[in-house]
Design an enzyme around this catalytic site. Sequence first.
Site, PDB file in Angstrom:
ATOM      1  N   GLU A 122       9.653  10.011  -8.972  1.00  0.00           N
ATOM      2  CA  GLU A 122      10.180  10.236  -7.692  1.00  0.00           C
ATOM      3  C   GLU A 122      11.310   9.161  -6.988  1.00  0.00           C
ATOM      4  OE1 GLU A 122       7.189  11.530  -5.041  1.00  0.00           O
ATOM      5  OE2 GLU A 122       6.379  12.808  -6.564  1.00  0.00           O
ATOM      6  N   VAL A 123      11.019   8.063  -7.419  1.00  0.00           N
ATOM      7  CA  VAL A 123      11.855   7.059  -6.909  1.00  0.00           C
ATOM      8  C   VAL A 123      12.551   6.269  -7.938  1.00  0.00           C
ATOM      9  CG1 VAL A 123      11.984   4.941  -5.259  1.00  0.00           C
ATOM     10  CG2 VAL A 123      10.565   6.593  -4.635  1.00  0.00           C
ATOM     11  N   ARG A 140       0.826  -1.183   0.065  1.00  0.00           N
ATOM     12  CA  ARG A 140      -0.006  -0.048   0.023  1.00  0.00           C
ATOM     13  C   ARG A 140       0.885   1.194   0.025  1.00  0.00           C
ATOM     14  NH1 ARG A 140      -4.834  -2.079   0.756  1.00  0.00           N
ATOM     15  NH2 ARG A 140      -5.091  -3.846   1.766  1.00  0.00           N
ATOM     16  N   HIS A 146       8.362   1.157 -10.714  1.00  0.00           N
ATOM     17  CA  HIS A 146       7.331   0.554  -9.766  1.00  0.00           C
ATOM     18  C   HIS A 146       6.198   0.982 -10.784  1.00  0.00           C
ATOM     19  CE1 HIS A 146       8.543   4.950  -8.617  1.00  0.00           C
ATOM     20  NE2 HIS A 146       7.200   5.053  -8.505  1.00  0.00           N
ATOM     21  N   MET A 147       4.927   0.311 -10.210  1.00  0.00           N
ATOM     22  CA  MET A 147       3.451   0.517 -11.036  1.00  0.00           C
ATOM     23  C   MET A 147       2.809   0.924  -9.925  1.00  0.00           C
ATOM     24  SD  MET A 147       1.563  -1.221 -14.186  1.00  0.00           S
ATOM     25  CE  MET A 147       3.187  -0.794 -15.148  1.00  0.00           C
ATOM     26  N   HIS A 148       1.823   2.237 -10.106  1.00  0.00           N
ATOM     27  CA  HIS A 148       0.966   2.501  -9.332  1.00  0.00           C
ATOM     28  C   HIS A 148      -0.562   1.883  -9.833  1.00  0.00           C
ATOM     29  CE1 HIS A 148       3.065   5.920  -7.238  1.00  0.00           C
ATOM     30  NE2 HIS A 148       3.606   6.017  -8.462  1.00  0.00           N
ATOM     31  N   ASN A 161       6.076   5.877 -14.084  1.00  0.00           N
ATOM     32  CA  ASN A 161       6.718   7.273 -14.499  1.00  0.00           C
ATOM     33  C   ASN A 161       8.340   6.971 -14.648  1.00  0.00           C
ATOM     34  OD1 ASN A 161       4.309   8.805 -13.553  1.00  0.00           O
ATOM     35  ND2 ASN A 161       4.859   8.399 -11.435  1.00  0.00           N
ATOM     36  N   ILE A 195       1.904   4.887   1.184  1.00  0.00           N
ATOM     37  CA  ILE A 195       1.751   5.653   2.420  1.00  0.00           C
ATOM     38  C   ILE A 195       1.059   6.673   2.279  1.00  0.00           C
ATOM     39  CG2 ILE A 195       3.854   4.412   3.306  1.00  0.00           C
ATOM     40  CD1 ILE A 195       5.137   7.278   2.827  1.00  0.00           C
TER      41      ILE A 195
END
Length: 124
Positions: free
Chosen positions: A103-104, A33, A108-110, A95, A35
Amino acid sequence: MPAYDDSNIFARILRGEIPNDTVLETEHTLVFRDIRPQAPVHVLVIPKGAYVSYDDFAANAPDAEIVDFHRALAQATRELGVALDGGQGFRAITNAGEHGVQEVPHFHMHILGGRDMGRMVQPG
């Protein structure tokens, strides 16, 4: 492609240095999840390998990691009730780089769902 920085927050989560709220974990993938959720359902899906962006992952990950990532993502959407076979859908966002406002520096996939997400890009 920028070099992978193993001090990023997701690398630290994968090493167990920072706790997370795990939704699903497989051999090659972690789903947890966000944050700062932006929707009722907001999780991050990350490969356990060191990849900077989606294009890095797609070009360089072994087939087993790529398949595992996408199957874990599908399983998580079902378990979270947003997959089309029981829910009303979701948005998947990744992104990459400066223009993508990444940002990181770990691919990663949201996955966002649980409400109408609106238009992705506003006209103009």
